[in-house]
Write an enzyme that holds these catalytic residues in place. Structure first.
Site, mmCIF file in Angstrom:
data_model
loop_
_atom_site.group_PDB
_atom_site.id
_atom_site.type_symbol
_atom_site.label_atom_id
_atom_site.label_comp_id
_atom_site.label_asym_id
_atom_site.label_seq_id
_atom_site.Cartn_x
_atom_site.Cartn_y
_atom_site.Cartn_z
ATOM 1 N N ARG A 1 0.685 -1.013 -0.563
ATOM 2 C CA ARG A 1 -0.001 0.517 0.172
ATOM 3 C C ARG A 1 0.816 1.816 0.243
ATOM 4 O O ARG A 1 0.289 2.626 -0.647
ATOM 5 C CB ARG A 1 -0.967 0.089 1.160
ATOM 6 C CG ARG A 1 -2.096 -0.462 0.799
ATOM 7 C CD ARG A 1 -2.902 -1.077 2.032
ATOM 8 N NE ARG A 1 -3.940 -2.306 2.381
ATOM 9 C CZ ARG A 1 -5.127 -1.662 1.820
ATOM 10 N NH1 ARG A 1 -5.545 -0.503 1.533
ATOM 11 N NH2 ARG A 1 -6.112 -2.864 2.023
ATOM 12 N N HIS B 1 -17.627 11.457 3.742
ATOM 13 C CA HIS B 1 -18.751 10.313 3.847
ATOM 14 C C HIS B 1 -20.160 10.015 4.273
ATOM 15 O O HIS B 1 -20.358 11.370 4.632
ATOM 16 C CB HIS B 1 -17.961 9.582 5.111
ATOM 17 C CG HIS B 1 -18.188 8.320 5.912
ATOM 18 N ND1 HIS B 1 -18.135 7.549 5.217
ATOM 19 C CD2 HIS B 1 -19.139 8.028 6.657
ATOM 20 C CE1 HIS B 1 -18.869 6.264 5.798
ATOM 21 N NE2 HIS B 1 -19.479 6.803 6.407
ATOM 22 N N GLU C 1 -24.387 16.152 -0.247
ATOM 23 C CA GLU C 1 -22.994 15.972 -0.689
ATOM 24 C C GLU C 1 -22.336 16.699 -1.539
ATOM 25 O O GLU C 1 -21.499 17.743 -1.390
ATOM 26 C CB GLU C 1 -22.377 14.274 -0.977
ATOM 27 C CG GLU C 1 -22.609 13.020 0.399
ATOM 28 C CD GLU C 1 -22.446 11.808 -0.441
ATOM 29 O OE1 GLU C 1 -21.530 12.008 -1.222
ATOM 30 O OE2 GLU C 1 -23.081 10.929 -0.411
HETATM 31 C C1 GRF Z 1 -20.423 8.945 -1.993
HETATM 32 O O1 GRF Z 1 -21.424 8.332 -1.630
HETATM 33 C C2 GRF Z 1 -19.025 9.397 -1.068
HETATM 34 O O2 GRF Z 1 -19.550 9.912 0.440
HETATM 35 C C3 GRF Z 1 -18.606 7.771 0.004
HETATM 36 O O3 GRF Z 1 -18.443 7.301 -2.198
HETATM 37 C C4 GRF Z 1 -19.299 7.322 -2.875
HETATM 38 C C5 GRF Z 1 -18.709 8.374 -4.139
HETATM 39 O O4 GRF Z 1 -19.917 8.352 -4.619
HETATM 40 N N1 GRF Z 1 -16.936 8.506 -0.151
HETATM 41 P P1 GRF Z 1 -19.421 9.312 -5.890
HETATM 42 O O5 GRF Z 1 -17.905 9.117 -6.501
HETATM 43 O O6 GRF Z 1 -17.958 10.317 -5.260
HETATM 44 O O7 GRF Z 1 -20.670 9.790 -6.926
#
Ligand code: GRF
Length: 212
Positions: free
Chosen positions: A65, A109, A174
């Protein structure tokens, strides 16, 4: 004014990455995109960046990693980015990358942390019967989904919600929240101090988004 540059790390569809790039097209947005980077060569989001440069650095084939992360850091640093946004980046990070970008790397998240870290957050929220769910932007720390919280947005859980309907409403939040949180960090109005996120008082309103 020189705007700090940011890199976005993705593994999949990249809708949050698109929200960040769209926000950064506004002339008064306080950061500019330098690079979109993925550990998955055919991540759908890589074709959705417009004029922003992309790179894929697959983790497969790397000895471990940290070796992979050292390549990521080289590419990010070479792009001039000083801030890093994880946006659906589906790899656990080692202390190397977390420390290299301490206070400069943020993640989104899909839950109201500290509830529901990890995967399948929407199904777990429904199973738990919570009335409020949402999303969180936080500084990245060595624990998964544990870093100091910068900003959150809540959505009400409807009685007839399914995993998909709830996920869609959270995702809309988001997309609104992540650019606001990045702007707070890029301007220094949200910063990591002694393991906590310090928010300047006038910036507090920017750390919430509410359901439409
Ligand atoms: C989102 O729900 C984010 O919160 C999580 O993974 C998902 C990614 O979606 N960490 P995208 O690739 O941004 O459409």
């Amino acid at each position: 004014m020189t705007r700090p540059r940011f890199a976005v790390l993705i593994s999949g569809r990249g809708s949050n990455m698109q929200a960040l790039l769209a926000a950064a097209r506004a002339p008064d947005f306080p950061a500019e995109p330098a690079l979109v980077l993925s550990n998955v060569a055919d991540a759908p989001g890589l074709s959705l960046t417009g004029t922003v440069p992309t790179a894929a650095i697959p983790h497969r084939g790397q000895p471990d990693r940290e070796a992979h992360e050292r390549l990521l850091a080289e590419a990010i640093d070479a792009s001039g980015a000083t801030l890093v946004c994880l946006a659906g980046y589906m790899r656990r990070l080692t202390p190397f990358l977390v420390r290299h970008y301490a206070g400069r790397m943020i993640n989104i998240h899909p839950s109201l942390l500290p509830s529901f870290p990890g995967l399948d957050t929407h199904a777990r929220a429904l199973a738990a019967g919570v009335r409020l769910h949402g999303c969180t932007v936080h500084f990245v720390s060595e624990g998964v989904d544990e870093g100091p919280i910068i900003a959150q947005a809540a959505v009400a859980v409807a009685p007839d919600d399914t995993e998909d309907t709830l996920a869609a409403r959270v995702l809309a939040q988001e997309h609104a929240l992540y650019p606001r949180a990045l702007a707070l960090v890029a301007t220094g109005r949200a910063r990591l101090v002694d393991g906590r996120c310090v928010l300047d008082a006038p910036a507090v309103a920017g750390a919430f988004a509410n359901p439409a």
